[in-house]
Design a protein around this motif. Structure first.
Motif, mmCIF file in Angstrom:
data_model
loop_
_atom_site.group_PDB
_atom_site.id
_atom_site.type_symbol
_atom_site.label_atom_id
_atom_site.label_comp_id
_atom_site.label_asym_id
_atom_site.label_seq_id
_atom_site.Cartn_x
_atom_site.Cartn_y
_atom_site.Cartn_z
ATOM 1 N N ARG A 112 0.847 -1.194 0.000
ATOM 2 C CA ARG A 112 0.000 0.000 0.000
ATOM 3 C C ARG A 112 0.879 1.239 0.000
ATOM 4 O O ARG A 112 1.953 1.241 0.589
ATOM 5 N N LEU B 95 1.541 4.538 1.724
ATOM 6 C CA LEU B 95 1.301 4.797 3.131
ATOM 7 C C LEU B 95 1.768 6.201 3.490
ATOM 8 O O LEU B 95 2.848 6.620 3.071
ATOM 9 N N MET C 46 -6.696 14.248 6.359
ATOM 10 C CA MET C 46 -6.205 12.883 6.213
ATOM 11 C C MET C 46 -7.382 11.917 6.064
ATOM 12 O O MET C 46 -7.355 11.012 5.222
ATOM 13 N N GLN C 47 -8.417 12.129 6.859
ATOM 14 C CA GLN C 47 -9.588 11.263 6.779
ATOM 15 C C GLN C 47 -10.300 11.411 5.436
ATOM 16 O O GLN C 47 -10.753 10.430 4.857
ATOM 17 N N ARG D 155 -8.332 9.435 2.952
ATOM 18 C CA ARG D 155 -8.521 8.005 3.215
ATOM 19 C C ARG D 155 -9.873 7.543 2.677
ATOM 20 O O ARG D 155 -9.986 6.477 2.069
ATOM 21 N N ASN D 156 -10.916 8.336 2.885
ATOM 22 C CA ASN D 156 -12.242 7.983 2.372
ATOM 23 C C ASN D 156 -12.250 7.958 0.846
ATOM 24 O O ASN D 156 -12.832 7.048 0.243
ATOM 25 N N ALA E 228 -10.528 4.753 -0.452
ATOM 26 C CA ALA E 228 -10.902 3.546 0.301
ATOM 27 C C ALA E 228 -10.762 2.256 -0.520
ATOM 28 O O ALA E 228 -10.436 1.209 0.037
ATOM 29 N N PHE F 250 -3.990 1.943 -0.174
ATOM 30 C CA PHE F 250 -3.537 3.176 0.478
ATOM 31 C C PHE F 250 -3.943 3.166 1.946
ATOM 32 O O PHE F 250 -5.001 2.649 2.295
ATOM 33 N N GLU F 251 -3.105 3.777 2.792
ATOM 34 C CA GLU F 251 -3.458 3.919 4.203
ATOM 35 C C GLU F 251 -2.697 5.081 4.834
ATOM 36 O O GLU F 251 -1.613 5.445 4.393
ATOM 37 N N PHE F 252 -3.311 5.672 5.847
ATOM 38 C CA PHE F 252 -2.665 6.641 6.730
ATOM 39 C C PHE F 252 -2.349 5.923 8.032
ATOM 40 O O PHE F 252 -3.146 5.107 8.494
ATOM 41 N N PHE G 55 -8.571 5.964 10.714
ATOM 42 C CA PHE G 55 -7.306 5.383 10.277
ATOM 43 C C PHE G 55 -6.529 4.931 11.512
ATOM 44 O O PHE G 55 -6.798 5.377 12.629
ATOM 45 N N ASP H 59 -5.795 16.805 1.323
ATOM 46 C CA ASP H 59 -6.800 16.785 0.265
ATOM 47 C C ASP H 59 -6.474 17.775 -0.851
ATOM 48 O O ASP H 59 -7.194 17.864 -1.833
#
Length: 191
Positions: free
Chosen positions: A67, A69, A88-89, A92-93, A96, A100-102, A127, A169
Motif C-alpha cells: 500500500r 502509506l 487525512m480522513q 482516506r475515504n 478507500a 492506500f493507508e494513513f 485510520f 486533500d
C-alpha cells in the motif's frame, strides 16, 4: 511535566533547525511544489516501525506493505497537527478502494488520552493511530518537529517528507499519492 517539557523543547529545536532547511530544499519537479520534499534514494529505506495501536495490538510498517502509506507523526497538543487530521480522513475515504493507508503515530501521549482526543472528531477518524509514548520510533525516523509526514510507496520506500501541517486533500498531494499507487500498479502488470 518533564516529558511535556522534553517534547516541547524537541519540537521547538526542530522548528528552528529543520523548517528553514526543509523549505529551501523543496522540489517543484515532483508536482508537489513546496508541499513535500523528495527523500533522496539513499535514505529511502525507513527504519522499522513497531508500535501498538489504541487497542494494544502490535502493528509494524511491514503490515502495510503493498500500500502507499502516509506515516504522520503528531500530538494532541500540536495545533497544526490537529488541523491536518480531518484532511487525512477525507483522503482516506476518497481512496478507500485503493491500496492506500494513513498511519497516525502519536508522539509522547498515552492510549487513554489519545483515544479520548480522537473521539472528539466529527466525522470520526478511523485510520490507524499508533502510540510512540517513549518517542523511540520518532527519534529513529529523525522527526525534528510536529507534524512530520512521510509518504511511503507500495514497496516500502520513503519517497516524500513534509515538516509542518499539510492539507492532504490538496490536489497536488492527492495526485502524487494516486501517481504512487499507479506507479506500483504498472510495475506489477509489467512483471
Amino acid at each position: 511535566m518533564p516529558r511535556r517539557l522534553t517534547v516541547a523543547a524537541f519540537v521547538v529545536a526542530g522548528l528552528i533547525a529543520g523548517t528553514a532547511a526543509t523549505a529551501s530544499v523543496m522540489a517543484s519537479a515532483t508536482g508537489l511544489g513546496d508541499l513535500f520534499t523528495p527523500v533522496p534514494s539513499q535514505y529511502g529505506s525507513p527504519p522499522e516501525l513497531r508500535l501498538k495501536d489504541l487497542a494494544g495490538r502490535p502493528r509494524a510498517l511491514s503490515d502495510f506493505l503493498g500500500r502507499v502509506l502516509v506515516v504522520n507523526f503528531w500530538a494532541s497538543w500540536c495545533t497544526p497537527c490537529v488541523k491536518e487530521l480531518p484532511s487525512m480522513q477525507v483522503v482516506r475515504n476518497r481512496l478507500a478502494a485503493e491500496p492506500f493507508e494513513f498511519i497516525a503515530v502519536n508522539v509522547g501521549e498515552g492510549a487513554g488520552q489519545v483515544a479520548a482526543f480522537l473521539q472528539r472528531f466529527d466525522p470520526p477518524l478511523d485510520f490507524p493511530a499508533l502510540l510512540d509514548e517513549n518517542m523511540v520510533v520518532t527519534k529513529q525516523w529523525k522527526v525534528r518537529a510536529l507534524p512530520t509526514s512521510y509518504i511511503v510507496d507500495r514497496s516500502g520506500r520513503a519517497r516524500y517528507i513534509a515538516t509542518g501541517a499539510r492539507n492532504f486533500d490538496a490536489a497536488e498531494v492527492f495526485s502524487a499519492i494516486r501517481a504512487l499507487i499507479a506507479e506500483n500498479s504498472m510495475a506489477e502488470q509489467d512483471g
